[in-house]
Enzyme design. Structure first.
Site, PDB file in Angstrom:
ATOM      1  N   ASN A 189       0.874  -1.173   0.000  1.00  0.00           N
ATOM      2  CA  ASN A 189       0.000   0.000   0.000  1.00  0.00           C
ATOM      3  C   ASN A 189       0.912   1.224   0.000  1.00  0.00           C
ATOM      4  OD1 ASN A 189      -1.739   2.086   0.531  1.00  0.00           O
ATOM      5  ND2 ASN A 189      -2.302   1.405   2.592  1.00  0.00           N
ATOM      6  N   TRP A 190       0.972   1.870  -1.142  1.00  0.00           N
ATOM      7  CA  TRP A 190       1.894   3.013  -1.274  1.00  0.00           C
ATOM      8  C   TRP A 190       1.363   4.281  -0.609  1.00  0.00           C
ATOM      9  CZ3 TRP A 190       4.171   3.014  -6.978  1.00  0.00           C
ATOM     10  CH2 TRP A 190       5.098   1.974  -7.078  1.00  0.00           C
ATOM     11  N   LYS A 191       0.111   4.252  -0.175  1.00  0.00           N
ATOM     12  CA  LYS A 191      -0.488   5.451   0.431  1.00  0.00           C
ATOM     13  C   LYS A 191      -0.287   6.656  -0.510  1.00  0.00           C
ATOM     14  CE  LYS A 191      -0.037   3.202   4.827  1.00  0.00           C
ATOM     15  NZ  LYS A 191       0.073   3.270   6.268  1.00  0.00           N
ATOM     16  N   HIS A 199      -9.352   1.234   4.942  1.00  0.00           N
ATOM     17  CA  HIS A 199      -8.075   1.392   5.643  1.00  0.00           C
ATOM     18  C   HIS A 199      -8.267   2.310   6.847  1.00  0.00           C
ATOM     19  CE1 HIS A 199      -3.948   2.525   6.534  1.00  0.00           C
ATOM     20  NE2 HIS A 199      -3.594   1.416   5.920  1.00  0.00           N
ATOM     21  N   GLU A 209      -6.616   4.687   7.926  1.00  0.00           N
ATOM     22  CA  GLU A 209      -6.413   6.120   7.640  1.00  0.00           C
ATOM     23  C   GLU A 209      -7.661   6.727   7.021  1.00  0.00           C
ATOM     24  OE1 GLU A 209      -2.736   5.539   5.548  1.00  0.00           O
ATOM     25  OE2 GLU A 209      -1.811   4.967   7.457  1.00  0.00           O
ATOM     26  N   GLU A 235      -5.119  -4.870  10.531  1.00  0.00           N
ATOM     27  CA  GLU A 235      -4.102  -3.838  10.723  1.00  0.00           C
ATOM     28  C   GLU A 235      -4.356  -3.118  12.043  1.00  0.00           C
ATOM     29  OE1 GLU A 235      -2.226  -2.715   6.675  1.00  0.00           O
ATOM     30  OE2 GLU A 235      -3.818  -1.289   7.136  1.00  0.00           O
ATOM     31  N   GLY A 246       2.861   2.347  10.729  1.00  0.00           N
ATOM     32  CA  GLY A 246       3.788   3.467  10.588  1.00  0.00           C
ATOM     33  C   GLY A 246       4.540   3.823  11.863  1.00  0.00           C
ATOM     34  N   SER A 263       3.812  -2.077  10.170  1.00  0.00           N
ATOM     35  CA  SER A 263       5.271  -2.154  10.374  1.00  0.00           C
ATOM     36  C   SER A 263       5.883  -3.487   9.951  1.00  0.00           C
ATOM     37  CB  SER A 263       5.616  -1.830  11.836  1.00  0.00           C
ATOM     38  OG  SER A 263       5.253  -0.485  12.138  1.00  0.00           O
ATOM     39  N   GLY A 303       3.034  -1.113   4.160  1.00  0.00           N
ATOM     40  CA  GLY A 303       3.057   0.309   3.838  1.00  0.00           C
ATOM     41  C   GLY A 303       4.459   0.755   3.477  1.00  0.00           C
ATOM     42  N   GLY A 304       5.115   1.434   4.416  1.00  0.00           N
ATOM     43  CA  GLY A 304       6.418   2.051   4.180  1.00  0.00           C
ATOM     44  C   GLY A 304       7.431   1.180   3.453  1.00  0.00           C
TER      45      GLY A 304
HETATM   46  P1  13P Z   1       3.323   0.458   7.535  1.00  0.00           P
HETATM   47  O1  13P Z   1       3.810  -0.830   6.929  1.00  0.00           O
HETATM   48  O2  13P Z   1       4.041   1.654   7.002  1.00  0.00           O
HETATM   49  O3  13P Z   1       3.274   0.379   9.024  1.00  0.00           O
HETATM   50  O4  13P Z   1       1.805   0.630   7.035  1.00  0.00           O
HETATM   51  C1  13P Z   1       0.922  -0.417   7.164  1.00  0.00           C
HETATM   52  C2  13P Z   1      -0.321  -0.106   6.417  1.00  0.00           C
HETATM   53  O5  13P Z   1      -1.077   0.762   6.791  1.00  0.00           O
HETATM   54  C3  13P Z   1      -0.594  -0.859   5.185  1.00  0.00           C
HETATM   55  O6  13P Z   1      -1.871  -0.628   4.711  1.00  0.00           O
END
Ligand code: 13P
Length: 250
Positions: free
Chosen positions: A9-11, A96, A98, A168, A174, A214, A235-236
């Site tokens: 997930n590149w956000k 998600h 967020e 999640e 994050g 993470s 994510g990251g």
């Molecule tokens: P991180 O891997 O950056 O913690 O993000 C997880 C996430 O929200 C994937 O959708």
């Protein structure tokens, strides 16, 4: 046997040019990785570049959100699942944390978006997970149950068979504070029990439940060793080709 799915997930990161650059480095690293399904969900504006770059590979492309109907209309800023499908997407992330935290997503809109995504032939990756204060108050299962009942249980059996769930925990997203494999497994097992109670054991056994929060190259192995953990939503670490490939090739 559930085929793992490892999705990035590149956000809100990367331009089309950066997307192209990512794929030129990433694809050679996962060329031989047939043990898992692989997906990347970039921002909307990068989907065309990602679909073009991933053509002929095993990497599926997904979006990070979609509207809750497939009929076109006057809804500024929204994108229908049918448009995503036409653009070459195979997946879409829905609900998600967020989106729930910052953009007013509710269990009800999660269910509506999931239905529309399925109608368009996309595989929805439906996200659930508790906040830190909910975990600390011992309310994790209660929150997961509410999100499951409100956002997922309203699907038909046929629809349910085509979704992926991502667990999640919000406190792990994050923050660098990954859930321990045991903590993740406990939540995954609980979610699978909810699925079994609603849709039957066979449907629950076939359901893929991803862990997100993470995930890094150095913690994926312990997570994937858990029986109810069927992949990851990253994510990251999915922004760097070498890191994401290392996670896939755990
Ligand atoms: P991180 O891997 O950056 O913690 O993000 C997880 C996430 O929200 C994937 O959708």
């Amino acid at each position: 046997m559930r085929t793992p799915l490892i999705a990035g997930n590149w956000k809100m990161y990367k331009t089309p040019a950066e997307t192209k650059e990512f794929f030129s480095r990433f694809l050679p690293l996962v060329e031989k990785s047939t043990h898992a399904d692989i997906a990347i969900c970039p921002p909307f504006v990068d989907i065309a570049a990602a679909v073009e770059a991933a053509a002929g590979s095993r990497v599926g492309i997904g979006a990070q959100n979609c509207y809750w109907q497939n009929k076109e209309g006057a809804f500024t800023g929204e994108v229908t699942p049918a448009m995503l499908k036409a653009a070459g997407c195979a997946y879409v992330i829905i609900g998600h944390s967020e989106r729930r935290q910052y953009f007013g997503e509710t269990d009800e809109t999660v269910l509506r978006r999931t239905r529309a995504a399925l109608e368009a032939g996309l595989t929805p990756i439906v996200c659930v997970g508790e906040l830190l204060e909910e975990r600390e108050a011992g309310r994790t299962n209660e929150v997961l149950q509410r999100q499951f009942e409100g956002g997922i249980a309203g699907l038909s059996a046929e629809e349910f068979a085509r979704i992926v769930i991502a667990y999640e925990p919000v406190w792990a997203i994050g923050t660098g504070k990954v859930a321990t494999p045991e903590t993740a497994e406990e939540a995954h097992k609980f979610l699978r029990s909810l699925a079994a109670a609603k849709f039957g054991k066979a449907a629950a056994d076939a359901l893929r439940i991803l862990y997100g929060g993470s995930v890094k190259p150095d913690n994926i192995r312990g997570l994937m060793a858990q029986p109810d953990l069927d992949g990851a939503l990253v994510g990251g670490a999915s922004l760097k080709p070498e890191d994401f490939a290392a996670i896939i090739n755990f």
